[in-house]
Design an enzyme around this catalytic site. Structure first.
Site, PDB file in Angstrom:
ATOM      1  N   GLU A  23       0.582  -1.190  -0.059  1.00 22.38           N
ATOM      2  CA  GLU A  23      -0.268   0.034   0.122  1.00 22.38           C
ATOM      3  C   GLU A  23       0.863   1.729   0.098  1.00 22.38           C
ATOM      4  O   GLU A  23       1.724   1.477   0.605  1.00 22.38           O
ATOM      5  CB  GLU A  23      -1.278  -0.119   1.215  1.00 22.38           C
ATOM      6  CG  GLU A  23      -1.484   1.584   1.389  1.00 22.38           C
ATOM      7  CD  GLU A  23      -2.287   0.821   3.348  1.00 22.38           C
ATOM      8  OE1 GLU A  23      -2.477   0.324   3.392  1.00 22.38           O
ATOM      9  OE2 GLU A  23      -3.012   2.061   3.262  1.00 22.38           O
ATOM     10  N   ASP A  57      -0.956  -1.388   5.904  1.00 26.28           N
ATOM     11  CA  ASP A  57      -0.983  -0.675   6.890  1.00 26.28           C
ATOM     12  C   ASP A  57      -2.057  -1.613   8.071  1.00 26.28           C
ATOM     13  O   ASP A  57      -3.252  -1.903   7.894  1.00 26.28           O
ATOM     14  CB  ASP A  57      -1.480   0.278   7.286  1.00 26.28           C
ATOM     15  CG  ASP A  57      -0.465   1.296   6.350  1.00 26.28           C
ATOM     16  OD1 ASP A  57       0.942   0.396   6.647  1.00 26.28           O
ATOM     17  OD2 ASP A  57      -0.907   2.600   6.231  1.00 26.28           O
ATOM     18  N   ASP A 113      -3.732  -0.579   9.818  1.00 26.32           N
ATOM     19  CA  ASP A 113      -5.320   0.528  10.504  1.00 26.32           C
ATOM     20  C   ASP A 113      -6.571  -0.122  10.391  1.00 26.32           C
ATOM     21  O   ASP A 113      -6.646  -0.991   8.931  1.00 26.32           O
ATOM     22  CB  ASP A 113      -4.780   1.620  10.493  1.00 26.32           C
ATOM     23  CG  ASP A 113      -4.430   1.980   8.629  1.00 26.32           C
ATOM     24  OD1 ASP A 113      -4.355   1.376   8.120  1.00 26.32           O
ATOM     25  OD2 ASP A 113      -4.078   3.239   8.762  1.00 26.32           O
TER      26      ASP A 113
END
Ligand code: 0RA
Length: 652
Positions: free
Chosen positions: A436, A514, A516
């Protein structure tokens, strides 16, 4: 005479006994050969194997209730109200029929079942195999007014069959506890068993199945329990799969018939997506690689729809050629056949090979569909219009497809500019990280082992393929990069969705995002793309998700990467006697917060990292979940996220 005396009198007791021992010893020596593996999958397979015998009894018309109970000690009980396994003396084996069924490999349905045995798990090895792989198994039979019990350990009977009382019921109760010296996972998962029972209820209309979990009583002492029952079988299955989708026709088309002695059931509908979703079963087994039954269905569908469209003059003004795919865009169908002697082929032995089934399903589909179209002109028109639209769009998409059909690049020429390739040319040893963002991509390029690790940075969120027309998907720059980097292509016009993975350049495709909410959203977007456009890569086990750490915890000289909150607590308890204030916690929100060396150590180095392999337990459920997560409708998505919130995002 006691059983023991009869055995002695028969003279060849020992020879037969040895043969039996060899059978079950073989199962214990190579359990994976019989049940696939000895981890979670194989463990649950034991339940399916026992269940199959009860389902057979139901299909033969003697049983309509099957209950599965997960007991407190992680043993499982399967209860049915069938005839009960016979307990009479078996001359040839010189033991009771019950003991034969439970201790002789493949004996399960071999004798006097009258009807042909059509069920049988993927491996069809029978309940003796479950017995061989259980530390303890207890069979309780209700039959002819008596209750019989026999117990076993690792496939060997403790004692003869014993009559323990009178009964006015009939049926079989099998309780088994998997052997902890064989299985690496011993805990049964409620959701896995529930999914299979729901599937079996749809596939076998009229049978009541239930699942009860006795491991964790609720506040009021009751247990989690669910009942699975379907009145209309596959018709309801199709509604269930498409419950979050917009249907083109109100009621699924439902076909229940028999051709050349082959029972065939089909339900189908069309929705407003561009996906083809056909789930096929043979003897209640999901044939994920398809086979002759699927081919027969496709042929019958194409031929009949085409003929109807021509005869009704709907094609007169249509300039483009209609291909097989066009008849299946937006289709959701379930096809279930029962085959007496199924031939399973393919990599995972889930491809039906019996040629006689092709014509049977083709004919059954054709006849029933022709009748349906004639009887339902309004629906027929909607379906044909949808097919024409698909053909027109496909025509417009040809250019886009040609772009990704470019020949697999030779010697690196034509690879995406953003790809940092590895030097190894052996796909089996090579990995590609889909990362990403350009910044994390840069760190990964520095941190990697360039011999076998390639990096492809992806810009932010890739296209949501669930909402886009196929040609738009193939026009997307990021997605074209994924095709060319992987070295996979999509087929020629006739079967334009067929993925060619012969030149696949990496056998590990690793998503690295990530830790998150955004990262997990990107995982979902990419996985949706893989599920819809590159499913064979998931089926072959080539797709993985990297797990970057959430924290770096420090106390004095002690330092540890922690991948979840639980590990962080353990660190605090170990190094600071539980005093949180003494521990320094560095929270990693993104991959970019780690330097190249840290990223290598924690997430990329095969010696330390944990990769989660992406698998599809159940196609029908996976399809529903992807539609729900990525589709238009918000309410079911929120529901799912709320239900699964505890597992999904502890730190959000
Ligand atoms: C062999 C023969 C018959 C029934 C069964 C096996 C049988 C096995 C299992 C396993 C779980 N539940 C089961 N129910 C039945 C035929 C019995 C007869 O002819 O009466």
């Amino acid at each position: 005479m006691s059983e023991e005396e009869k055995k002695k009198a028969s003279g060849h007791y020992s020879a037969e006994n040895i043969q039996v021992l060899e059978g079950l010893e073989a199962v214990r020596k190579r359990p994976a050969m019989y049940i696939g593996d000895v981890s979670e999958k194989g463990l649950h397979h034991l339940v399916y194997e026992v269940l199959d015998n009860s389902i057979d009894e139901a299909l033969a018309g003697y049983c309509d209730e099957i209950h599965v109970v997960i007991n407190e000690d992680n043993s499982v009980t399967v209860i049915d109200n069938g005839r009960g396994i016979p307990v009479d003396w078996h001359e040839k084996e010189q033991k009771s029929a019950l003991e034969v069924v439970l201790t002789v490999l493949h004996a399960g349905g071999k004798f006097d079942k009258g009807t042909y045995k059509v069920s049988g798990g993927l491996h069809g090895v029978g309940v003796s195999c479950v017995n061989a792989l259980s530390v303890h198994l207890r069979a309780e039979i209700h039959r002819g007014g008596k209750t019989y019990v026999q117990e076993y350990s690792r496939g060997k009977a403790f004692a003869d069959v014993e009559i323990v009382g009178d009964t006015d019921k009939t049926g079989t109760i099998i309780t088994f506890k998997p052997d902890d010296t064989i299985f690496t996972v011993l805990e049964f998962r409620y959701d896995i068993l529930a999914t299979r029972l729901r599937e079996l209820a749809f596939l076998n209309a009229g049978i009541t199945l239930s699942l009860t979990d006795k491991r964790a009583p609720r506040e009021d002492g009751s247990f989690k329990t669910e009942r699975f029952y379907s009145e209309t079988g596959l018709e309801e299955f199709v509604r269930y799969i498409d419950k979050n989708k917009e249907s083109l026709i109100q009621d699924p088309i439902h076909i229940v018939t028999e051709k050349n002695g082959i029972p065939i059931e089909i339900a189908m509908t069309y929705n407003d997506t561009y996906n083809e979703n056909i789930f096929t079963y043979v003897n209640n087994i999901n044939t994920i690689e398809g086979g002759t039954h699927l081919t027969g269905f496709r042929r019958g569908l194409s031929r009949t729809l085409k003929k109807y469209a021509e005869d009704s003059k709907m094609l007169d003004k249509v300039k483009v050629e209609i291909s097989g795919d066009d008849f299946r865009e937006g289709i959701t169908a379930v096809l279930s056949v029962k085959v007496a002697e199924p031939q399973f082929e393919g990599q995972t032995k889930t491809k039906l090979g019996n040629t006689e089934v092709m014509g049977a399903v083709d004919q059954a589909t054709g006849e029933a569909l022709r009748y349906y179209l004639e009887e339902n002109p309004k629906e027929a028109k909607l379906i044909v219009e949808k097919v024409i639209l698909a053909a027109t769009a496909r025509h417009a998409a040809r250019k886009a497809r040609e772009m990704v059909q470019r020949k697999s690049p030779l010697s690196g020429a034509g690879l995406p500019g953003k790809l940092a390739d590895c030097s190894s040319k052996d796909p089996a040893l090579s990995e590609i990280f889909l990362v990403e963002g350009d910044s994390a991509g840069g760190t990964a390029k520095q941190g990697r082992d360039r011999v076998f690790q390639a990096i492809l940075p992806l810009r932010g969120k890739i296209l949501n393929v669930e909402k886009a027309m196929p040609y738009k998907v193939l026009e997307s720059e990021e997605i074209k990069n994924i095709y060319t980097a992987l070295g996979v292509t999509i087929g020629t016009e006739e079967d334009s969705k067929e993925l060619n993975i012969e030149k696949l350049r990496y056998h590990k495709i690793i998503l690295m995002t990530d830790a998150d909410v955004d990262g997990s959203h990107i995982d979902t977007l990419i996985l949706t793309f893989f599920f819809r456009y590159m499913r064979p890569l998931i089926e072959k086990g080539y797709v993985y998700i990297a797990t970057p750490p959430l924290y770096l915890c420090k106390r004095g000289k002690a330092e540890e990467y922690c991948y979840d909150e639980r590990q962080r607590r353990i660190f605090i308890d170990t190094y600071a006697d539980g005093n949180e204030n003494l521990v320094h916690t560095q929270r990693y929100k993104g991959l970019g917060e780690m330097n190249a060396e840290q990223l290598w150590e924690t997430t990329m180095n095969p010696a330390n990292r944990t990769l989660k392999q992406v698998t599809i337990e159940n196609m029908a459920d996976a399809d529903m979940i992807f539609t729900m997560l990525m589709g238009e409708e918000v309410a079911p998505r929120r529901e799912f996220i709320e239900e699964n919130a505890t597992y999904a995002n502890i730190d959000a």
